[in-house]
Design a protein around this motif. Sequence first.
Motif, PDB file in Angstrom:
ATOM      1  N   ILE A   1       0.837  -1.203   0.000  1.00 22.47           N
ATOM      2  CA  ILE A   1       0.000   0.000   0.000  1.00 22.47           C
ATOM      3  C   ILE A   1       0.870   1.250   0.000  1.00 22.47           C
ATOM      4  N   ALA A   2       1.930   1.237   0.808  1.00 17.96           N
ATOM      5  CA  ALA A   2       2.829   2.395   0.851  1.00 17.96           C
ATOM      6  C   ALA A   2       3.487   2.625  -0.508  1.00 17.96           C
ATOM      7  N   LEU A   3       3.899   1.551  -1.171  1.00 14.86           N
ATOM      8  CA  LEU A   3       4.511   1.702  -2.500  1.00 14.86           C
ATOM      9  C   LEU A   3       3.500   2.190  -3.529  1.00 14.86           C
ATOM     10  N   LEU A   4       2.266   1.756  -3.404  1.00 16.51           N
ATOM     11  CA  LEU A   4       1.226   2.243  -4.307  1.00 16.51           C
ATOM     12  C   LEU A   4       1.028   3.750  -4.135  1.00 16.51           C
ATOM     13  N   LEU A   5       0.962   4.195  -2.888  1.00 15.21           N
ATOM     14  CA  LEU A   5       0.793   5.625  -2.621  1.00 15.21           C
ATOM     15  C   LEU A   5       2.022   6.427  -3.044  1.00 15.21           C
ATOM     16  N   LEU A   6       3.215   5.941  -2.707  1.00 11.45           N
ATOM     17  CA  LEU A   6       4.434   6.662  -3.071  1.00 11.45           C
ATOM     18  C   LEU A   6       4.679   6.642  -4.579  1.00 11.45           C
ATOM     19  N   GLY A   7       4.327   5.548  -5.232  1.00 13.28           N
ATOM     20  CA  GLY A   7       4.456   5.500  -6.683  1.00 13.28           C
ATOM     21  C   GLY A   7       3.511   6.477  -7.371  1.00 13.28           C
ATOM     22  N   THR A   8       2.302   6.578  -6.837  1.00 15.73           N
ATOM     23  CA  THR A   8       1.348   7.553  -7.360  1.00 15.73           C
ATOM     24  C   THR A   8       1.865   8.970  -7.142  1.00 15.73           C
ATOM     25  N   TRP A   9       2.418   9.217  -5.950  1.00 13.69           N
ATOM     26  CA  TRP A   9       3.007  10.533  -5.668  1.00 13.69           C
ATOM     27  C   TRP A   9       4.117  10.840  -6.660  1.00 13.69           C
ATOM     28  N   LEU A  10       5.001   9.868  -6.911  1.00 13.48           N
ATOM     29  CA  LEU A  10       6.135  10.091  -7.809  1.00 13.48           C
ATOM     30  C   LEU A  10       5.663  10.449  -9.218  1.00 13.48           C
ATOM     31  N   ILE A  11       4.724   9.689  -9.732  1.00 11.02           N
ATOM     32  CA  ILE A  11       4.221   9.960 -11.086  1.00 11.02           C
ATOM     33  C   ILE A  11       3.550  11.327 -11.144  1.00 11.02           C
ATOM     34  N   ALA A  12       2.705  11.628 -10.149  1.00 11.87           N
ATOM     35  CA  ALA A  12       2.015  12.926 -10.138  1.00 11.87           C
ATOM     36  C   ALA A  12       3.007  14.076 -10.004  1.00 11.87           C
ATOM     37  N   ALA A  13       4.008  13.917  -9.128  1.00 10.09           N
ATOM     38  CA  ALA A  13       4.984  14.983  -8.923  1.00 10.09           C
ATOM     39  C   ALA A  13       5.806  15.227 -10.187  1.00 10.09           C
ATOM     40  N   LEU A  14       6.189  14.154 -10.877  1.00 12.69           N
ATOM     41  CA  LEU A  14       6.960  14.321 -12.105  1.00 12.69           C
ATOM     42  C   LEU A  14       6.117  14.958 -13.215  1.00 12.69           C
ATOM     43  N   LEU A  15       4.838  14.617 -13.254  1.00 13.87           N
ATOM     44  CA  LEU A  15       3.966  15.221 -14.266  1.00 13.87           C
ATOM     45  C   LEU A  15       3.716  16.702 -14.007  1.00 13.87           C
TER      46      LEU A  15
ATOM     47  N   ALA B   1      12.585  15.177  -1.551  1.00 14.60           N
ATOM     48  CA  ALA B   1      13.608  14.286  -0.998  1.00 14.60           C
ATOM     49  C   ALA B   1      13.054  13.285   0.012  1.00 14.60           C
ATOM     50  N   VAL B   2      12.202  13.737   0.902  1.00 10.91           N
ATOM     51  CA  VAL B   2      11.705  12.841   1.970  1.00 10.91           C
ATOM     52  C   VAL B   2      10.849  11.709   1.399  1.00 10.91           C
ATOM     53  N   PRO B   3       9.844  12.001   0.570  1.00  7.78           N
ATOM     54  CA  PRO B   3       9.088  10.877  -0.004  1.00  7.78           C
ATOM     55  C   PRO B   3       9.939   9.974  -0.896  1.00  7.78           C
ATOM     56  N   MET B   4      10.933  10.551  -1.577  1.00  7.26           N
ATOM     57  CA  MET B   4      11.804   9.727  -2.412  1.00  7.26           C
ATOM     58  C   MET B   4      12.636   8.782  -1.547  1.00  7.26           C
TER      59      MET B   4
END
Length: 131
Positions: A34-48, A68-71
């Motif tokens: 679940i944490a990876l799903l949320l962090l992966g979604t954050w990463l994609i949204a942040a990069l977009l 940096a912290v979420p990464m």
Amino acid sequence: MSVGDSATPLGKVRGLGSAREGGEHWLTERVTSIALLLLGTWLIAALLMLPSLDRQTVIEWLRAPTGAVPMALLVVIGFRHALDGMKVVVDDYVHEEGKRFAMNTLLLFIAVGGGALALYALGIIVFGSVA
């Protein structure tokens, strides 16, 4: 009454695996998923949302605490989840105890080394002189 002496079948199983830690391992896999799903979604949204994906823009984004912290969390949780998954594969398919111990130890060193290398690279970007 101890945990293993429950009167119901569900009470006998709850939290107890073959080594009395199966429930904890199962829960850890689900929580890290679940944490990876949320962090992966954050990463994609942040990069977009970045104006461009050139090197300088990404470095500036990673130097901010919101990058940096979420990464760092993504790196740590990702390597932990990968280690847990690979340990399950080894435990299921390697039947000789010595080989299983050696493989699990090797996987641990690879996961810790890979995670440390990724965090070091992130630290160089955040605190270092990468420009």
